[in-house]
Design a protein around this motif. Structure first.
Motif, PDB file in Angstrom:
ATOM      1  N   PHE A  38       5.024  -0.185   9.767  1.00  0.00           N
ATOM      2  CA  PHE A  38       6.066  -0.702  10.651  1.00  0.00           C
ATOM      3  C   PHE A  38       7.393  -0.861   9.931  1.00  0.00           C
ATOM      4  O   PHE A  38       8.445  -0.863  10.563  1.00  0.00           O
ATOM      5  CB  PHE A  38       5.646  -2.036  11.263  1.00  0.00           C
ATOM      6  N   SER A  39       7.377  -1.017   8.604  1.00  0.00           N
ATOM      7  CA  SER A  39       8.622  -1.154   7.848  1.00  0.00           C
ATOM      8  C   SER A  39       9.267   0.187   7.550  1.00  0.00           C
ATOM      9  O   SER A  39      10.363   0.230   7.002  1.00  0.00           O
ATOM     10  CB  SER A  39       8.358  -1.883   6.525  1.00  0.00           C
ATOM     11  N   SER A  40       8.581   1.292   7.889  1.00  0.00           N
ATOM     12  CA  SER A  40       9.054   2.666   7.670  1.00  0.00           C
ATOM     13  C   SER A  40       9.179   3.019   6.202  1.00  0.00           C
ATOM     14  O   SER A  40       9.881   3.968   5.854  1.00  0.00           O
ATOM     15  CB  SER A  40      10.404   2.894   8.377  1.00  0.00           C
ATOM     16  N   ALA A  41       8.506   2.280   5.304  1.00  0.00           N
ATOM     17  CA  ALA A  41       8.527   2.616   3.886  1.00  0.00           C
ATOM     18  C   ALA A  41       7.487   3.696   3.592  1.00  0.00           C
ATOM     19  O   ALA A  41       6.484   3.827   4.300  1.00  0.00           O
ATOM     20  CB  ALA A  41       8.239   1.377   3.049  1.00  0.00           C
ATOM     21  N   TYR A  42       7.728   4.483   2.550  1.00  0.00           N
ATOM     22  CA  TYR A  42       6.790   5.534   2.149  1.00  0.00           C
ATOM     23  C   TYR A  42       5.701   4.916   1.280  1.00  0.00           C
ATOM     24  O   TYR A  42       5.971   4.419   0.172  1.00  0.00           O
ATOM     25  CB  TYR A  42       7.525   6.632   1.390  1.00  0.00           C
ATOM     26  N   GLN A  43       4.486   4.945   1.779  1.00  0.00           N
ATOM     27  CA  GLN A  43       3.389   4.267   1.082  1.00  0.00           C
ATOM     28  C   GLN A  43       3.121   4.894  -0.277  1.00  0.00           C
ATOM     29  O   GLN A  43       2.839   4.173  -1.242  1.00  0.00           O
ATOM     30  CB  GLN A  43       2.132   4.292   1.942  1.00  0.00           C
TER      31      GLN A  43
END
Length: 381
Positions: free
Chosen positions: A11-16
């Motif tokens: 949901f934070s749109s960060a790249y895991q």
């Protein structure tokens, strides 16, 4: 990394993949993702309540609430993902400013239906008062249509009754004068039924006759006017009874009721403001977190990753640009050179042909009666 953290990081749109290399930034983006997620949930409840208030249908409320919640979630996720820290606070602020404006607008839109739900009991009580005011205004407008004509008929009836009363008063006065003349209490002060009494009695009888004539003429008119008044009043009551008494409690009416409550009660006004500020704080929290946070390892890693792609794209476009320029230069210069050589060769061939024609002309006799440039003369084998 746990499934819950992966869920909120999405949901934070960060790249895991990149975030796993920077464990210190995991909690930061888990918090941002949680804020985005719960903002979407609140938007779902807000839109669902608003649609249920309008259509009074749970299915439509759930469907539209879900669509609205997903749309708000997508907008919030895009706002957060489009912000990248570049190390300059002012540059980051100018980048974030339009996103802050959008976040504030979304917060106001989301908070309003929830405010209506929070103050539902107070709003319902105010709606009763507003409903009565609406009905009273509707009845007043209906009465206003009939009042002028009713008052006109009433004035006519009053004038006719005044005419009867005036004549009755005159008749009573003349009767009294005749009676006083008869018993000696008035007039000549002599008790008799002589000519003075008979004259006064005649005037009283004349007034009585005129009164009867007036009544015969006026009473039917009064009855007619009274009947007209009764009909108008009945029609007015019928129109009032036929007024549409629909349910008064739509979204616009509830917003107006909340506004009236805020003007009447400072506590409700302040509570309304604080609820809106709370939603604004929730909606803008991810942006402020990114704005006030210093560049973290994840930001550097993301910048490095983007910079590599940027440089690779720059190198590829530069090479392609140079290749295109060289090909254009090659085609241009070789084309020009080839054209020049062709022109030179054509000139040499033309010179040779002219030399052959000249030589042939020199070696044969010329008939001056014929043109020099005939086909037989200039033809060269």
């Amino acid at each position: 990394m746990s499934a819950v953290k992966q869920f909120f990081i999405f949901f934070s749109s960060a790249y895991q993949d990149s975030l796993e290399k920077c464990p210190a930034d995991v909690n930061k983006y888990v918090g941002i993702g949680g804020t985005v997620f719960f903002t979407g949930v609140l938007a779902f409840f807000s839109a669902g309540y608003a649609i249920y208030t309008v259509f009074d249908n749970w299915f439509m409320a759930l469907v539209f609430g879900l669509i609205w919640g997903l749309m708000i979630f997508n907008l919030d996720r895009y706002i957060v993902s489009s912000m990248k820290s570049r190390g300059s606070w002012w540059r980051d602020f100018f980048v974030a400013f339009p996103r802050l404006i959008m976040a504030i607008l979304l917060a106001i839109v989301i908070s309003k239906p929830l405010e209506l739900k929070i103050f539902e009991k107070e709003i319902n009580a105010e709606l009763i008062t507003m409903e009565q005011e609406v009905y009273f205004n509707q009845e007043a407008k209906v009465k206003q249509r009939y009042e002028a004509q009713i008052k006109d008929y009433q004035a006519q009836v009053a004038a006719l009754n005044a005419e009867i009363a005036q004549q009755s008063a005159l008749r009573d006065t003349l009767d009294l004068m005749a009676l006083q003349e008869a018993d000696g209490t008035g007039g000549s002060k002599k008790k008799n039924l002589g000519p003075i009494y008979r004259a006064k009695r005649a005037e009283a009888d004349k007034a009585q006759a005129e009164l009867e004539a007036i009544k015969a003429r006026v009473l039917p008119l009064i009855a007619e006017k009274q009947e007209a008044i009764t009909q108008l009043e009945n029609q007015m009551q019928t129109d009032i009874a036929n007024l549409e008494r629909s349910s008064y409690g739509g979204i616009a009416a509830r917003m107006e009721a909340l506004d009236r409550l805020g003007k009447e009660s400072q506590a409700i006004f302040l509570a309304n403001i604080f609820i809106m500020l709370l939603f604004i704080a929730i909606e803008t929290a991810p942006i402020f977190v990114k704005l006030i946070s210093s560049r973290s390892p994840y930001d550097h890693l993301l910048y490095e990753h983007e910079y590599e792609y940027e440089m690779a794209a720059l190198a590829k476009t530069t090479l392609l640009n140079n290749e295109t320029k060289n090909r254009i230069r090659f085609e241009t210069e070789t084309g020009v050179y080839s054209t020049q050589k062709k022109i030179q060769l054509e000139k040499e061939l033309e010179d040779q042909r002219m030399a052959q024609i000249k030589e042939k002309l020199n070696n044969q006799s010329v008939d001056w009666k014929k043109p020099l440039w005939t086909s037989e003369v200039v033809k060269v084998e």
